[in-house]
Design a protein around this motif. Structure first.
Motif, PDB file in Angstrom:
ATOM      1  N   ALA A  82       0.998  -1.412  -0.102  1.00  0.00           N
ATOM      2  CA  ALA A  82       0.208   0.167   0.097  1.00  0.00           C
ATOM      3  C   ALA A  82       0.864   1.156   0.238  1.00  0.00           C
ATOM      4  O   ALA A  82       2.632   0.999   0.154  1.00  0.00           O
ATOM      5  N   SER A  83       0.122   2.110  -0.222  1.00  0.00           N
ATOM      6  CA  SER A  83       1.114   3.921  -0.325  1.00  0.00           C
ATOM      7  C   SER A  83       1.379   3.759   1.042  1.00  0.00           C
ATOM      8  O   SER A  83       0.697   3.404   1.648  1.00  0.00           O
ATOM      9  N   TRP A  84       2.355   5.007   0.781  1.00  0.00           N
ATOM     10  CA  TRP A  84       3.099   5.247   2.287  1.00  0.00           C
ATOM     11  C   TRP A  84       2.507   5.757   3.130  1.00  0.00           C
ATOM     12  O   TRP A  84       1.972   5.842   3.891  1.00  0.00           O
ATOM     13  N   THR A  85       1.159   6.849   1.964  1.00  0.00           N
ATOM     14  CA  THR A  85       0.024   7.428   3.018  1.00  0.00           C
ATOM     15  C   THR A  85      -1.077   6.358   4.041  1.00  0.00           C
ATOM     16  O   THR A  85      -1.541   6.806   4.875  1.00  0.00           O
ATOM     17  N   ILE A  86      -1.929   5.611   2.755  1.00  0.00           N
ATOM     18  CA  ILE A  86      -2.472   4.707   2.918  1.00  0.00           C
ATOM     19  C   ILE A  86      -2.005   3.951   4.675  1.00  0.00           C
ATOM     20  O   ILE A  86      -2.361   3.062   5.723  1.00  0.00           O
ATOM     21  N   ARG A  87      -0.518   3.644   4.876  1.00  0.00           N
ATOM     22  CA  ARG A  87       0.326   2.970   5.723  1.00  0.00           C
ATOM     23  C   ARG A  87       0.078   3.536   6.951  1.00  0.00           C
ATOM     24  O   ARG A  87       0.067   2.787   8.167  1.00  0.00           O
ATOM     25  N   LYS A  88       0.291   4.532   7.144  1.00  0.00           N
ATOM     26  CA  LYS A  88       0.553   5.264   8.124  1.00  0.00           C
ATOM     27  C   LYS A  88      -0.609   5.685   8.373  1.00  0.00           C
ATOM     28  O   LYS A  88      -1.120   5.679  10.287  1.00  0.00           O
ATOM     29  N   VAL A  89      -1.951   5.898   7.715  1.00  0.00           N
ATOM     30  CA  VAL A  89      -3.758   6.476   7.712  1.00  0.00           C
ATOM     31  C   VAL A  89      -3.758   5.200   9.241  1.00  0.00           C
ATOM     32  O   VAL A  89      -4.137   5.263   9.657  1.00  0.00           O
ATOM     33  N   LEU A  90      -3.447   3.794   8.737  1.00  0.00           N
ATOM     34  CA  LEU A  90      -4.144   2.614   9.141  1.00  0.00           C
ATOM     35  C   LEU A  90      -3.175   2.402  10.425  1.00  0.00           C
ATOM     36  O   LEU A  90      -3.318   1.775  11.052  1.00  0.00           O
ATOM     37  N   GLY A  91      -2.384   2.785  10.349  1.00  0.00           N
ATOM     38  CA  GLY A  91      -1.005   2.402  11.430  1.00  0.00           C
ATOM     39  C   GLY A  91      -1.519   2.616  12.660  1.00  0.00           C
ATOM     40  O   GLY A  91      -1.032   3.104  13.968  1.00  0.00           O
ATOM     41  N   LEU A  92      -2.634   4.031  12.433  1.00  0.00           N
ATOM     42  CA  LEU A  92      -2.944   4.895  13.577  1.00  0.00           C
ATOM     43  C   LEU A  92      -4.179   3.840  14.497  1.00  0.00           C
ATOM     44  O   LEU A  92      -4.835   4.193  15.281  1.00  0.00           O
ATOM     45  N   LYS A  93      -5.005   2.861  13.955  1.00  0.00           N
ATOM     46  CA  LYS A  93      -5.956   1.628  14.456  1.00  0.00           C
ATOM     47  C   LYS A  93      -5.493   2.117  16.011  1.00  0.00           C
ATOM     48  O   LYS A  93      -6.569   2.039  16.757  1.00  0.00           O
ATOM     49  N   SER A  94      -4.065   1.851  16.185  1.00  0.00           N
ATOM     50  CA  SER A  94      -4.021   1.110  17.829  1.00  0.00           C
ATOM     51  C   SER A  94      -4.428   2.175  18.715  1.00  0.00           C
ATOM     52  O   SER A  94      -4.500   1.834  19.700  1.00  0.00           O
ATOM     53  N   ILE A  95      -4.220   3.639  18.696  1.00  0.00           N
ATOM     54  CA  ILE A  95      -4.543   4.588  18.836  1.00  0.00           C
ATOM     55  C   ILE A  95      -5.682   5.645  18.945  1.00  0.00           C
ATOM     56  O   ILE A  95      -6.560   5.302  19.514  1.00  0.00           O
ATOM     57  N   GLY A  96      -6.371   4.388  17.641  1.00  0.00           N
ATOM     58  CA  GLY A  96      -7.718   5.033  17.443  1.00  0.00           C
ATOM     59  C   GLY A  96      -9.302   4.350  18.386  1.00  0.00           C
ATOM     60  O   GLY A  96     -10.025   4.938  17.990  1.00  0.00           O
ATOM     61  N   GLN A  97      -8.019   2.661  18.185  1.00  0.00           N
ATOM     62  CA  GLN A  97      -9.593   1.937  18.765  1.00  0.00           C
ATOM     63  C   GLN A  97      -9.958   2.388  20.178  1.00  0.00           C
ATOM     64  O   GLN A  97     -11.705   2.288  19.882  1.00  0.00           O
ATOM     65  N   PRO A  98      -9.540   2.991  21.118  1.00  0.00           N
ATOM     66  CA  PRO A  98     -10.489   3.448  21.850  1.00  0.00           C
ATOM     67  C   PRO A  98     -11.370   4.598  22.009  1.00  0.00           C
ATOM     68  O   PRO A  98     -12.194   4.788  23.050  1.00  0.00           O
TER      69      PRO A  98
END
Length: 261
Positions: A82-98
């Motif tokens: 995936a593109s760098w931008t998509i990887r960075k957005v999906l990388g926020l899942k652990s912080i955004g989950q709560p």
């Protein structure tokens, strides 16, 4: 910003105040600056929020079609191609989950979510919380799938409200400020902040007072520790080393001034 450091030369030593302390709200003892890293993550949450609620945007539909591909957003592996931008957005899942929950209404969209969860075998690790919007709170018979924490109302046409994706930090929905407040490390409120920062303060004097409260004025003892060739002797009536404590509390002249005030 040189006034916060040791001059115009940028170096890691001789700083008056740590940057981590400066980058806090004024009521928490800082200067109100914001850490760029935290603010950047808060702004990027806008894209994760759009993916969660499947916003009617072309790029959101493209990501769901070609990247997520019907998987559980929260447990899927981030594609390496995936593109760098998509990887960075999906990388926020652990912080955004709560910060994100699903509110169950008629359950129509929930069925799609559960289908992706079960298909991806992420029953226990999918970090989505469900909040019942209407109904009697009875389980829906999926406790045998080890989802006993997930209690749903029976799917019925009597629930007229649609399923919603809820942004927990603020009732009106996502905002950059609410995301930043949710992810930053909050410090206790300092009772003295109103003495320093009030509507008619003189910024120069306010900053000096702020430094004095932090015990970070450039007194001679501190300048000597920074490697400057200075005499640390106090220049007024009494002898001793010029330090923060001596300047404000031990000096005979400053004590006389304080008593006069």
């Amino acid at each position: 910003m040189a006034f916060l450091w040791s001059g115009t030369e940028l170096k890691s030593s001789s700083a008056k105040i740590k940057w981590d302390f400066v980058c806090n709200p004024k009521e928490e003892g800082g200067l109100g600056f914001r850490r760029i890293k935290e603010w950047n993550k808060a702004t990027m949450f806008r894209h994760l929020w759009a993916l969660c609620r499947k916003a009617d945007l072309f790029w959101v539909k493209w990501v769901h079609t070609y990247i997520i591909k019907g998987q559980c957003l929260w447990s899927m592996d981030i594609p390496s191609d995936a593109s760098w931008t998509i990887r960075k957005v999906l990388g926020l899942k652990s912080i955004g989950q709560p910060l994100i929950q699903y509110k169950v209404g008629n359950g129509h969209d929930l069925v799609k979510v559960l289908s992706s969860i079960l298909a991806d075998l992420c029953i226990l690790k999918c970090p989505i919380s469900f909040v019942m919007g209407t109904g009697d709170g009875q389980g829906s018979g999926i406790g045998s799938l080890k989802l006993s924490y997930l209690r749903l109302p029976p799917l019925s046409s009597q629930f007229v409200e649609d399923d919603l994706v809820v942004w927990l930090p603020h009732p009106t929905g996502y905002s950059v400020h609410s995301a930043w407040e949710a992810i930053r490390n909050e410090l206790p409120i300092q009772q003295w902040h109103k003495v320093v920062w009030f509507s008619r303060n003189v910024p120069h004097w306010a900053f000096i007072l702020w430094l004095a409260i932090q015990n970070k004025l450039s007194t001679k003892d501190r300048l000597f520790k920074w490697g400057m060739t200075v005499a640390v002797d106090y220049v007024f009536y009494d002898n001793g080393e010029e330090s923060h404590h001596h300047l404000f509390f031990q000096c005979l002249m400053s004590s006389a001034v304080l008593h006069a005030v």
